[in-house]
Design a protein around this motif. Structure first.
Motif, PDB file in Angstrom:
ATOM      1  N   ASN A  65       0.835  -1.208   0.000  1.00  0.00           N
ATOM      2  CA  ASN A  65       0.000   0.000   0.000  1.00  0.00           C
ATOM      3  C   ASN A  65       0.862   1.248   0.000  1.00  0.00           C
ATOM      4  N   SER A  94       7.828   7.305   4.103  1.00  0.00           N
ATOM      5  CA  SER A  94       9.267   7.520   3.961  1.00  0.00           C
ATOM      6  C   SER A  94       9.607   8.937   3.537  1.00  0.00           C
ATOM      7  N   ASN A 120      12.058  10.116   0.612  1.00  0.00           N
ATOM      8  CA  ASN A 120      11.861   9.234  -0.546  1.00  0.00           C
ATOM      9  C   ASN A 120      10.702   9.882  -1.323  1.00  0.00           C
ATOM     10  N   SER A 169       6.852  -3.430   3.128  1.00  0.00           N
ATOM     11  CA  SER A 169       8.171  -2.916   2.753  1.00  0.00           C
ATOM     12  C   SER A 169       9.283  -3.958   2.714  1.00  0.00           C
ATOM     13  N   ALA A 179      16.976  -5.398  -0.988  1.00  0.00           N
ATOM     14  CA  ALA A 179      18.298  -4.753  -0.936  1.00  0.00           C
ATOM     15  C   ALA A 179      18.519  -4.157   0.446  1.00  0.00           C
ATOM     16  N   ASN A 180      17.460  -3.964   1.194  1.00  0.00           N
ATOM     17  CA  ASN A 180      17.574  -3.430   2.553  1.00  0.00           C
ATOM     18  C   ASN A 180      17.499  -4.518   3.623  1.00  0.00           C
ATOM     19  N   PHE A 226      17.803   8.644  -1.116  1.00  0.00           N
ATOM     20  CA  PHE A 226      17.799   8.184   0.280  1.00  0.00           C
ATOM     21  C   PHE A 226      18.645   6.951   0.502  1.00  0.00           C
ATOM     22  N   ASN A 228      19.052   2.815 -10.166  1.00  0.00           N
ATOM     23  CA  ASN A 228      18.463   1.713  -9.410  1.00  0.00           C
ATOM     24  C   ASN A 228      18.145   0.562 -10.351  1.00  0.00           C
ATOM     25  N   GLY A 274       9.062   4.198  -4.329  1.00  0.00           N
ATOM     26  CA  GLY A 274      10.508   4.432  -4.362  1.00  0.00           C
ATOM     27  C   GLY A 274      11.333   3.162  -4.431  1.00  0.00           C
ATOM     28  N   GLY A 275      10.761   2.102  -4.975  1.00  0.00           N
ATOM     29  CA  GLY A 275      11.489   0.826  -5.065  1.00  0.00           C
ATOM     30  C   GLY A 275      11.647   0.356  -6.499  1.00  0.00           C
TER      31      GLY A 275
END
Ligand code: SUG
Length: 446
Positions: free
Chosen positions: A21, A26, A29, A108, A113-114, A251, A310, A363-364
């Motif tokens: 959602n 963030s 971001n 999230s 990658a996080n 970010f 990215n 932002g992904g």
């Protein structure tokens, strides 16, 4: 550069969970802020992610998946004093604050990658592959990922002869760590010992700091991750991200820089001291190549908007180099032109554009959605089999998404008790589909 069979880079993509959602959680971001409180499409999000994973698998690259974390995080809400039945907890949290509930509902964990920073066995002091879970303390909805991520990685990388999974750094602002998003490994060959570039946003002992948005990664955290991950000290480099980039919406370092093999591809405004970064990399990696995009050709704003950096920079089994970029890069003329130029100059063999809009709105991009793990064949064989994507499993997962994920989700839907039930039913089915074993998720352990 043809990859040897001994060690290859696997990509572990985050499966998008049913609660995907847009909650605007963030700050810093820009995409997350811009799409706050919009309508999300969980089914499309998950299918877009699977399409990317399938493509890499079909290109002959080892492709794995990390299951979504349990959402809602009921233990997290109960720890805040909400009580009663599961649905009563959700309803009470919503009444207290819809934004608070949104933190515990966020999907999230899709941005793997996080999840962790990875030190391959070829560069670790004890010859094992190390995964250091990220604490993600900068954002409350992400900080709650760390414990479940540790549990999941511990199960998937359980063999202590091959793997060491480390808990996240202590949850303290001086130790903010966002995992592989601020870490790039360069190497002559994926099997050859590599060089690890850690990029931090702030250093408590000095250096410039951003003014508009807070930096998420600290120098102390980067250094601590390198130590915890048993990285050979001589293979670690530390560099500061440019504060102007953070203020422009960068970010994570992976929003402005990507590396693969001997190539470091980044924007002119990525680092505080670009020349020093290049010197240090070149000193350790003979033949290192730097492709620096000038702001005059692609502005920082265009780089952030299109997510040019990215992208996934991939070496295919044929030795060809491919950049897998978001569709937004094709639509931005300056970015597209730049990428076409890179192909014309022989720096890339191919660019492919993918529609990942559902994740992009938070932002992904492609690079956020995957954790890179350089692994030997023996290490791959020592992981839980549920980690790996096969054509049959990809078909089954698409069916799973179509059965369990809603077409659309509005901010108000997060309080719907049915969503909680649907989410747990989906995760239950997933543990069976991937053979993850009993009690994988907290709710399955009672
Ligand atoms: O941490 N977005 C994520 C995006 C993470 C991208 N990852 C990498 N660059 N590697 C974040 O900002 C938005 C959620 C929301 O607003 O609902 C979010 O968490």
């Amino acid at each position: 550069m043809v990859q040897t069979d001994a060690a290859r880079e696997a990509n572990l993509d985050g499966l998008v969970g049913p609660t995907h959602n847009y909650a605007g959680l963030s700050e810093g971001n820009l995409a997350s802020e811009r799409h706050a409180r919009g309508i999300s499409r969980p089914r499309a999000a998950a299918l877009q992610g699977l399409r990317k994973a399938r493509l890499l698998m079909e290109l002959g690259l080892p492709q794995g998946l990390l299951p979504p974390l349990q959402r809602p995080d009921l233990a997290g809400l109960r720890a805040l004093g909400f009580s009663g039945s599961d649905s009563a907890v959700v309803e009470a949290a919503w009444r207290s604050s819809p934004a608070l509930l949104a933190r515990y509902m966020s999907a999230s964990s899709m941005w793997t990658a996080n999840a962790a920073t990875v030190v391959p066995s070829s560069e670790s002091l004890d010859g094992r592959l190390h995964l250091v879970v990220a604490n993600l303390v900068a954002k409350p909805h992400r900080a709650i990922e760390a414990d479940q991520t540790f549990e999941a990685l511990s199960r998937l990388f359980a063999d202590p002869n091959h793997f060491a999974v480390h808990r996240a750094l202590p949850h303290h602002a001086t130790l903010g760590d966002e995992g592989a998003a601020n870490h790039t490994r360069l190497a002559g060959e994926h099997g050859a010992p590599g060089l690890h570039l850690f990029v931090y946003g702030t250093d408590e002992h000095g250096g410039p700091t951003p003014r508009r948005f807070a930096a998420r990664q600290t120098r102390l955290a980067s250094e601590s991750v390198a130590r915890l991950g048993a990285l050979e000290p001589a293979r670690a480099l530390f560099a500061q991200q440019h504060p102007a980039a953070i203020d422009a919406g960068v970010f994570h370092n992976d929003v402005i820089c990507v590396g693969n093999g001997r190539l470091l591809f980044h924007h002119e405004q990525a680092f505080v001291d670009t020349a020093a970064v290049h010197r240090a990399v070149a000193a350790q990696l003979p033949g290192a190549q730097f492709e620096v995009v000038p702001a005059g050709e692609v502005s920082l704003a265009a780089a952030v908007q299109s997510y040019l950096f990215n992208a996934q920079l991939l070496t295919l089994p044929t030795g060809a180099t491919m950049l897998l970029a978001p569709e937004e890069c094709r639509e931005e003329p300056a970015v597209r032109r730049y990428l076409e130029g890179m192909v014309a100059r022989g720096l890339l063999d191919e660019v492919r554009y993918l529609d990942l809009r559902e994740s992009m709105r938070n932002g992904g991009g492609p690079a956020c959605l995957r954790l890179r793990v350089v692994m030997t064949a023996a290490e791959r064989a020592a992981t839980a089999p549920g980690l790996w994507l096969t054509p049959e499993r990809c078909d089954a997962l698409e069916g799973w998404v179509s059965r369990h994920h809603r077409e659309a989700l509005s901010p108000e839907d997060l309080r719907d008790p049915l969503l909680l039930q649907e989410s747990f039913a989906a995760l239950d089915a997933l543990t069976v589909l991937l053979g993850l074993g009993g009690g994988f998720y907290p709710f399955q352990r009672g």
